[in-house]
Design a protein around this motif. Structure first.
Motif, PDB file in Angstrom:
ATOM      1  N   SER A  93      45.718  43.938  63.310  1.00 41.95           N
ATOM      2  CA  SER A  93      44.708  44.480  62.386  1.00 41.95           C
ATOM      3  C   SER A  93      45.199  45.757  61.730  1.00 41.95           C
ATOM      4  CB  SER A  93      43.406  44.760  63.136  1.00 41.95           C
ATOM      5  OG  SER A  93      42.879  43.592  63.662  1.00 41.95           O
ATOM      6  N   GLY A  94      45.817  46.630  62.517  1.00 40.16           N
ATOM      7  CA  GLY A  94      46.358  47.866  61.964  1.00 40.16           C
ATOM      8  C   GLY A  94      47.456  47.605  60.955  1.00 40.16           C
ATOM      9  N   ALA A  95      48.309  46.629  61.252  1.00 40.77           N
ATOM     10  CA  ALA A  95      49.396  46.291  60.329  1.00 40.77           C
ATOM     11  C   ALA A  95      48.839  45.745  59.010  1.00 40.77           C
ATOM     12  CB  ALA A  95      50.335  45.271  60.964  1.00 40.77           C
ATOM     13  N   VAL A  96      47.849  44.894  59.096  1.00 44.06           N
ATOM     14  CA  VAL A  96      47.216  44.358  57.882  1.00 44.06           C
ATOM     15  C   VAL A  96      46.596  45.484  57.075  1.00 44.06           C
ATOM     16  CG1 VAL A  96      45.305  42.929  57.047  1.00 44.06           C
ATOM     17  CG2 VAL A  96      46.863  42.027  58.773  1.00 44.06           C
ATOM     18  N   MET A  97      45.972  46.428  57.763  1.00 44.93           N
ATOM     19  CA  MET A  97      45.359  47.554  57.065  1.00 44.93           C
ATOM     20  C   MET A  97      46.428  48.368  56.333  1.00 44.93           C
ATOM     21  SD  MET A  97      43.387  50.872  58.555  1.00 44.93           S
ATOM     22  CE  MET A  97      44.885  51.411  59.347  1.00 44.93           C
ATOM     23  N   ILE A  98      47.528  48.642  57.008  1.00 44.18           N
ATOM     24  CA  ILE A  98      48.586  49.453  56.395  1.00 44.18           C
ATOM     25  C   ILE A  98      49.235  48.710  55.231  1.00 44.18           C
ATOM     26  CG2 ILE A  98      50.886  50.431  56.812  1.00 44.18           C
ATOM     27  CD1 ILE A  98      49.842  51.157  59.644  1.00 44.18           C
ATOM     28  N   VAL A  99      49.485  47.428  55.402  1.00 46.88           N
ATOM     29  CA  VAL A  99      50.196  46.655  54.387  1.00 46.88           C
ATOM     30  C   VAL A  99      49.310  46.344  53.182  1.00 46.88           C
ATOM     31  CG1 VAL A  99      51.262  44.404  53.951  1.00 46.88           C
ATOM     32  CG2 VAL A  99      51.847  45.677  55.997  1.00 46.88           C
ATOM     33  N   ILE A 100      48.030  46.099  53.391  1.00 45.30           N
ATOM     34  CA  ILE A 100      47.163  45.678  52.289  1.00 45.30           C
ATOM     35  C   ILE A 100      46.222  46.790  51.822  1.00 45.30           C
ATOM     36  CG2 ILE A 100      45.316  44.080  51.613  1.00 45.30           C
ATOM     37  CD1 ILE A 100      46.627  42.009  53.447  1.00 45.30           C
ATOM     38  N   ALA A 101      45.496  47.403  52.748  1.00 48.00           N
ATOM     39  CA  ALA A 101      44.435  48.332  52.352  1.00 48.00           C
ATOM     40  C   ALA A 101      44.978  49.633  51.761  1.00 48.00           C
ATOM     41  CB  ALA A 101      43.537  48.630  53.538  1.00 48.00           C
ATOM     42  N   PHE A 102      45.981  50.231  52.373  1.00 47.15           N
ATOM     43  CA  PHE A 102      46.514  51.482  51.842  1.00 47.15           C
ATOM     44  C   PHE A 102      47.076  51.323  50.437  1.00 47.15           C
ATOM     45  CE2 PHE A 102      47.234  53.703  56.185  1.00 47.15           C
ATOM     46  CZ  PHE A 102      45.908  54.113  56.185  1.00 47.15           C
ATOM     47  N   PRO A 103      47.948  50.334  50.201  1.00 42.20           N
ATOM     48  CA  PRO A 103      48.444  50.178  48.823  1.00 42.20           C
ATOM     49  C   PRO A 103      47.332  49.906  47.812  1.00 42.20           C
ATOM     50  CG  PRO A 103      49.842  48.972  50.329  1.00 42.20           C
ATOM     51  CD  PRO A 103      48.672  49.447  51.111  1.00 42.20           C
ATOM     52  N   LEU A 104      46.343  49.105  48.185  1.00 41.32           N
ATOM     53  CA  LEU A 104      45.225  48.862  47.258  1.00 41.32           C
ATOM     54  C   LEU A 104      44.449  50.137  46.983  1.00 41.32           C
ATOM     55  CD1 LEU A 104      43.734  45.398  48.268  1.00 41.32           C
ATOM     56  CD2 LEU A 104      44.826  46.020  46.123  1.00 41.32           C
ATOM     57  N   GLY A 105      44.246  50.962  48.001  1.00 43.48           N
ATOM     58  CA  GLY A 105      43.551  52.235  47.807  1.00 43.48           C
ATOM     59  C   GLY A 105      44.312  53.162  46.893  1.00 43.48           C
ATOM     60  N   ILE A 106      45.603  53.237  47.075  1.00 43.85           N
ATOM     61  CA  ILE A 106      46.445  54.075  46.213  1.00 43.85           C
ATOM     62  C   ILE A 106      46.430  53.544  44.780  1.00 43.85           C
ATOM     63  CG2 ILE A 106      48.830  54.794  45.771  1.00 43.85           C
ATOM     64  CD1 ILE A 106      49.160  54.849  48.876  1.00 43.85           C
ATOM     65  N   LEU A 107      46.510  52.220  44.643  1.00 37.76           N
ATOM     66  CA  LEU A 107      46.473  51.611  43.313  1.00 37.76           C
ATOM     67  C   LEU A 107      45.146  51.908  42.619  1.00 37.76           C
ATOM     68  CD1 LEU A 107      48.053  49.819  41.355  1.00 37.76           C
ATOM     69  CD2 LEU A 107      46.917  47.856  42.403  1.00 37.76           C
ATOM     70  N   MET A 108      44.064  51.850  43.350  1.00 35.61           N
ATOM     71  CA  MET A 108      42.749  52.159  42.762  1.00 35.61           C
ATOM     72  C   MET A 108      42.679  53.617  42.309  1.00 35.61           C
ATOM     73  SD  MET A 108      40.906  49.575  42.684  1.00 35.61           S
ATOM     74  CE  MET A 108      41.069  47.941  43.290  1.00 35.61           C
ATOM     75  N   ALA A 109      43.279  54.514  43.077  1.00 33.25           N
ATOM     76  CA  ALA A 109      43.259  55.932  42.707  1.00 33.25           C
ATOM     77  C   ALA A 109      44.107  56.193  41.469  1.00 33.25           C
ATOM     78  CB  ALA A 109      43.753  56.782  43.879  1.00 33.25           C
ATOM     79  N   VAL A 110      45.261  55.528  41.394  1.00 33.43           N
ATOM     80  CA  VAL A 110      46.167  55.730  40.260  1.00 33.43           C
ATOM     81  C   VAL A 110      45.609  55.085  38.992  1.00 33.43           C
ATOM     82  CG1 VAL A 110      48.468  55.182  39.369  1.00 33.43           C
ATOM     83  CG2 VAL A 110      48.193  55.982  41.721  1.00 33.43           C
ATOM     84  N   LYS A 111      45.075  53.894  39.101  1.00 31.93           N
ATOM     85  CA  LYS A 111      44.573  53.139  37.948  1.00 31.93           C
ATOM     86  C   LYS A 111      43.052  53.226  37.875  1.00 31.93           C
ATOM     87  CE  LYS A 111      48.529  50.957  36.978  1.00 31.93           C
ATOM     88  NZ  LYS A 111      49.190  50.896  35.731  1.00 31.93           N
ATOM     89  N   LYS A 112      42.535  54.425  37.920  1.00 30.92           N
ATOM     90  CA  LYS A 112      41.092  54.623  37.917  1.00 30.92           C
ATOM     91  C   LYS A 112      40.466  54.071  36.631  1.00 30.92           C
ATOM     92  CE  LYS A 112      37.664  57.975  39.048  1.00 30.92           C
ATOM     93  NZ  LYS A 112      37.342  59.204  39.638  1.00 30.92           N
ATOM     94  N   ASN A 113      39.307  53.401  36.790  1.00 29.23           N
ATOM     95  CA  ASN A 113      38.540  52.810  35.698  1.00 29.23           C
ATOM     96  C   ASN A 113      39.313  51.729  34.944  1.00 29.23           C
ATOM     97  OD1 ASN A 113      36.354  54.502  36.251  1.00 29.23           O
ATOM     98  ND2 ASN A 113      37.223  56.119  34.960  1.00 29.23           N
TER      99      ASN A 113
END
Length: 153
Positions: A93-113
């Motif tokens: 579960s932790g690995a899935v979070m690191i591999v999928i959730a963190f990059p998606l969160g960063i992408l959302m912050a960079v590509k806001k709106n």
């Protein structure tokens, strides 16, 4: 922690079955009334509920989690047998979070709106809802009470 232990004990007490009777059902036995009374005495079920709770709490604080009627061995032993699988699932579960959730969160912050945010709001949100639904249900009952105690309300 004391509240969770209390809830656990209350749920166990609220079960519609008799623990002494369940012990013999798991062993495929039909006990005599004398044997049932002796078993209830050994298990401490003849005491008032509040006495049972504090005796149980004392045993739990000493590390004695009781004996499983289903497996006829210590609950602690059962837990240690299942610990490797539990840790493996937590690691995955932790690995899935690191591999999928963190990059998606960063992408959302960079590509806001942008289009990804629209996609997140409409398509990806249900993944999080599925994963956290049970936690929110359990914590939703308990955390407002804890917060009120912490704030002094």
């Amino acid at each position: 922690m004391i509240v969770v232990l209390g809830e656990t004990f209350i749920i166990r007490q609220a079960a519609p079955s008799d623990p002494a009777q369940m012990k013999y059902i798991c062993m495929d036995m039909t006990p005599t009334p004398e044997l049932m009374e002796q078993t209830r005495e050994e298990m401490g079920l003849n005491y008032p509920v509040i006495v049972q709770y504090f005796r149980w709490l004392g045993q739990v604080c000493q590390g004695n989690l009781g004996e499983s009627t289903k497996f006829s061995e210590s609950v602690f032993v059962q837990m240690t047998k299942k610990l490797p699988i539990t840790l493996e699932l937590a690691g995955i579960s932790g690995a899935v979070m690191i591999v999928i959730a963190f990059p998606l969160g960063i992408l959302m912050a960079v590509k806001k709106n942008k289009a990804m945010e629209y996609c997140n709001e409409h398509y990806l949100e249900w993944f999080g809802w599925l994963g956290y639904n049970q936690c929110q249900t359990d914590c939703g009952r308990q955390f407002p009470c804890y917060g009120a105690v912490i704030r002094g309300n």
